[in-house]
Motif scaffolding. Structure first.
Motif, PDB file in Angstrom:
ATOM      1  N   ASP A  69       0.809  -1.212   0.000  1.00 49.98           N
ATOM      2  CA  ASP A  69       0.000   0.000   0.000  1.00 49.98           C
ATOM      3  C   ASP A  69       0.847   1.270   0.000  1.00 49.98           C
ATOM      4  O   ASP A  69       0.324   2.368  -0.140  1.00 49.98           O
ATOM      5  N   LEU A  70       2.157   1.118   0.169  1.00 45.35           N
ATOM      6  CA  LEU A  70       3.052   2.271   0.141  1.00 45.35           C
ATOM      7  C   LEU A  70       3.950   2.162  -1.086  1.00 45.35           C
ATOM      8  O   LEU A  70       4.574   1.134  -1.319  1.00 45.35           O
ATOM      9  N   ASP A  71       4.014   3.218  -1.849  1.00 42.24           N
ATOM     10  CA  ASP A  71       4.838   3.208  -3.057  1.00 42.24           C
ATOM     11  C   ASP A  71       6.278   3.576  -2.689  1.00 42.24           C
ATOM     12  O   ASP A  71       6.774   4.645  -3.026  1.00 42.24           O
ATOM     13  N   LEU A  72       6.933   2.653  -1.973  1.00 41.13           N
ATOM     14  CA  LEU A  72       8.270   2.946  -1.454  1.00 41.13           C
ATOM     15  C   LEU A  72       9.280   3.197  -2.562  1.00 41.13           C
ATOM     16  O   LEU A  72      10.263   3.890  -2.364  1.00 41.13           O
ATOM     17  N   GLY A  73       9.030   2.605  -3.716  1.00 44.44           N
ATOM     18  CA  GLY A  73       9.974   2.780  -4.815  1.00 44.44           C
ATOM     19  C   GLY A  73      10.069   4.204  -5.319  1.00 44.44           C
ATOM     20  O   GLY A  73      11.018   4.547  -6.027  1.00 44.44           O
ATOM     21  N   SER A  74       9.105   5.028  -4.956  1.00 42.82           N
ATOM     22  CA  SER A  74       9.136   6.424  -5.402  1.00 42.82           C
ATOM     23  C   SER A  74       9.460   7.391  -4.271  1.00 42.82           C
ATOM     24  O   SER A  74       9.492   8.604  -4.483  1.00 42.82           O
ATOM     25  N   TRP A  75       9.693   6.870  -3.068  1.00 45.48           N
ATOM     26  CA  TRP A  75       9.934   7.744  -1.929  1.00 45.48           C
ATOM     27  C   TRP A  75      11.286   8.436  -2.019  1.00 45.48           C
ATOM     28  O   TRP A  75      12.285   7.855  -2.454  1.00 45.48           O
ATOM     29  N   THR A  76      11.296   9.670  -1.545  1.00 46.23           N
ATOM     30  CA  THR A  76      12.535  10.435  -1.429  1.00 46.23           C
ATOM     31  C   THR A  76      13.164  10.175  -0.065  1.00 46.23           C
ATOM     32  O   THR A  76      12.550   9.552   0.813  1.00 46.23           O
ATOM     33  N   VAL A  77      14.358  10.692   0.130  1.00 47.14           N
ATOM     34  CA  VAL A  77      15.012  10.570   1.431  1.00 47.14           C
ATOM     35  C   VAL A  77      14.165  11.245   2.511  1.00 47.14           C
ATOM     36  O   VAL A  77      14.023  10.728   3.621  1.00 47.14           O
ATOM     37  N   ALA A  78      13.582  12.390   2.180  1.00 50.11           N
ATOM     38  CA  ALA A  78      12.757  13.109   3.155  1.00 50.11           C
ATOM     39  C   ALA A  78      11.540  12.275   3.566  1.00 50.11           C
ATOM     40  O   ALA A  78      11.173  12.231   4.751  1.00 50.11           O
ATOM     41  N   GLN A  79      10.908  11.604   2.615  1.00 46.72           N
ATOM     42  CA  GLN A  79       9.745  10.775   2.936  1.00 46.72           C
ATOM     43  C   GLN A  79      10.140   9.570   3.784  1.00 46.72           C
ATOM     44  O   GLN A  79       9.449   9.218   4.737  1.00 46.72           O
ATOM     45  N   TRP A  80      11.257   8.935   3.434  1.00 47.61           N
ATOM     46  CA  TRP A  80      11.751   7.824   4.241  1.00 47.61           C
ATOM     47  C   TRP A  80      12.053   8.288   5.662  1.00 47.61           C
ATOM     48  O   TRP A  80      11.699   7.631   6.634  1.00 47.61           O
ATOM     49  N   SER A  81      12.737   9.418   5.775  1.00 49.44           N
ATOM     50  CA  SER A  81      13.109   9.931   7.095  1.00 49.44           C
ATOM     51  C   SER A  81      11.882  10.224   7.935  1.00 49.44           C
ATOM     52  O   SER A  81      11.827   9.885   9.127  1.00 49.44           O
ATOM     53  N   GLN A  82      10.891  10.839   7.320  1.00 55.17           N
ATOM     54  CA  GLN A  82       9.651  11.148   8.047  1.00 55.17           C
ATOM     55  C   GLN A  82       8.983   9.867   8.535  1.00 55.17           C
ATOM     56  O   GLN A  82       8.506   9.793   9.673  1.00 55.17           O
ATOM     57  N   TRP A  83       8.957   8.840   7.694  1.00 56.58           N
ATOM     58  CA  TRP A  83       8.308   7.584   8.045  1.00 56.58           C
ATOM     59  C   TRP A  83       9.066   6.859   9.149  1.00 56.58           C
ATOM     60  O   TRP A  83       8.472   6.370  10.105  1.00 56.58           O
ATOM     61  N   ILE A  84      10.395   6.805   9.034  1.00 55.29           N
ATOM     62  CA  ILE A  84      11.218   6.137  10.060  1.00 55.29           C
ATOM     63  C   ILE A  84      11.073   6.836  11.399  1.00 55.29           C
ATOM     64  O   ILE A  84      10.848   6.214  12.435  1.00 55.29           O
ATOM     65  N   ASP A  85      11.161   8.168  11.392  1.00 51.84           N
ATOM     66  CA  ASP A  85      11.075   8.923  12.646  1.00 51.84           C
ATOM     67  C   ASP A  85       9.694   8.793  13.291  1.00 51.84           C
ATOM     68  O   ASP A  85       9.583   8.724  14.527  1.00 51.84           O
ATOM     69  N   ALA A  86       8.655   8.720  12.474  1.00 49.40           N
ATOM     70  CA  ALA A  86       7.290   8.639  12.997  1.00 49.40           C
ATOM     71  C   ALA A  86       6.946   7.256  13.529  1.00 49.40           C
ATOM     72  O   ALA A  86       6.221   7.106  14.515  1.00 49.40           O
ATOM     73  N   ASN A  87       7.470   6.211  12.883  1.00 49.72           N
ATOM     74  CA  ASN A  87       7.077   4.846  13.251  1.00 49.72           C
ATOM     75  C   ASN A  87       8.004   4.170  14.244  1.00 49.72           C
ATOM     76  O   ASN A  87       7.596   3.200  14.890  1.00 49.72           O
ATOM     77  N   TYR A  88       9.207   4.670  14.381  1.00 56.17           N
ATOM     78  CA  TYR A  88      10.161   4.022  15.297  1.00 56.17           C
ATOM     79  C   TYR A  88      10.864   5.041  16.204  1.00 56.17           C
ATOM     80  O   TYR A  88      12.071   4.977  16.378  1.00 56.17           O
ATOM     81  N   PRO A  89      10.115   5.979  16.797  1.00 52.73           N
ATOM     82  CA  PRO A  89      10.790   7.015  17.605  1.00 52.73           C
ATOM     83  C   PRO A  89      11.513   6.458  18.827  1.00 52.73           C
ATOM     84  O   PRO A  89      12.523   7.008  19.248  1.00 52.73           O
ATOM     85  N   ASP A  90      11.003   5.344  19.369  1.00 52.35           N
ATOM     86  CA  ASP A  90      11.614   4.786  20.576  1.00 52.35           C
ATOM     87  C   ASP A  90      12.765   3.843  20.283  1.00 52.35           C
ATOM     88  O   ASP A  90      13.394   3.322  21.207  1.00 52.35           O
ATOM     89  N   LYS A  91      13.047   3.608  19.002  1.00 52.07           N
ATOM     90  CA  LYS A  91      14.103   2.670  18.643  1.00 52.07           C
ATOM     91  C   LYS A  91      15.284   3.337  17.950  1.00 52.07           C
ATOM     92  O   LYS A  91      16.212   2.693  17.535  1.00 52.07           O
ATOM     93  N   LEU A  92      15.204   4.664  17.825  1.00 52.03           N
ATOM     94  CA  LEU A  92      16.290   5.388  17.153  1.00 52.03           C
ATOM     95  C   LEU A  92      17.248   5.981  18.165  1.00 52.03           C
ATOM     96  O   LEU A  92      16.869   6.311  19.265  1.00 52.03           O
TER      97      LEU A  92
END
Length: 198
Positions: free
Chosen positions: A175-198
C-alpha cells in the motif's frame, strides 16, 4: 515455500547496524536504471543518516529480462568474498556498477568475457586483479555463483514484484509506493514509526 527456512544463513549484505530492531531490505538489480537512482539518491543517503541505528541490507536481485544482470551480481559477490566480506569494497564496487550501468545497454557487440573483464576491472582499487575476479566468477560451483543464485532465488521466493522493492522488518507494504519515496519521505516515516528505537 519459505526460503528463509531453507537457507537461514542467507542475509544479504549488511550496510547498516547489524541487529537493529529496524531492518530495511533493499532489493536492487545492478542493471536496473530505477535501482541505480535509488542506490545513489535514496539508499546511500539513508545509510549515511541512519546507518549507525538502522539495519540496511542490500539484497541484489538479478532480473532475467535485463542483460548481464546475473553476471553483475556474480561480480559483486566475487569482489565481496575476495575482500573477506568487506562492505566498503561492496559499496564502492556497487557505486561503479550503478554509475557505469549504461555500458550494459550499449553492449550488443560485447561478449560475456568482455563484460566480465569490465566488471572485474572495477575491483582493482581493492588490490584485486581482473583475473582474480574472473576466476572467482567462473564455473558453476564458485561461491560467487552460488551467492548470485541464492540472492535471486531468495527474492523470487518472497514473490517480489520486481526491483526496486523494499521490505521493512519482514513486511512488504504494497500500500506504500516505497519505490518512489525520497530521502525526506523515508526519514519522516522512520522517525514517525520508530521514535523509541532510534
Amino acid at each position: 515455500d519459505n526460503l528463509e527456512g531453507k537457507y537461514p544463513w542467507w542475509t544479504g549484505v549488511e550496510l547498516g547496524k547489524a541487529g537493529s530492531p529496524i531492518k530495511i531490505e533493499a532489493f536492487l538489480s545492478f542493471t536496473c536504471p530505477d535501482c541505480a537512482d535509488h542506490w545513489t539518491n535514496v539508499f546511500q543517503p539513508l545509510i549515511a543518516k541512519y546507518g549507525d541505528r538502522v539495519s540496511f541490507i542490500h539484497q541484489p536481485f538479478a532480473l532475467p529480462y535485463q542483460p548481464f544482470s546475473y553476471d553483475a551480481t556474480q561480480a559483486a559477490f566475487a569482489v565481496y568474498r575476495l575482500t573477506n566480506n568487506d562492505t566498503k569494497a561492496w559499496t564502492e564496487w556497487s557505486n561503479s556498477m550503478f554509475k557505469n550501468q549504461n555500458i550494459v545497454y550499449n553492449s550488443f557487440d560485447l561478449t560475456t568475457r568482455a563484460m566480465w573483464t569490465t566488471f572485474a576491472s572495477w575491483a582493482e582499487p581493492f588490490g584485486l586483479s581482473t583475473q582474480q575476479v574472473i576466476n572467482a566468477m567462473n564455473g558453476t560451483i564458485t561461491s560467487a555463483n552460488y551467492d548470485a543464485w541464492y540472492s535471486a532465488r531468495f527474492a523470487r521466493q518472497r514473490t517480489l514484484p520486481g526491483a526496486p522493492t523494499f521490505i521493512i522488518n519482514g513486511w512488504l507494504p504494497f500500500d506504500l509506493d516505497l519505490g518512489s519515496w525520497t530521502v525526506a519521505q523515508w526519514s519522516q516515516w522512520i522517525d514517525a514509526n520508530y521514535p523509541d528505537k532510534l
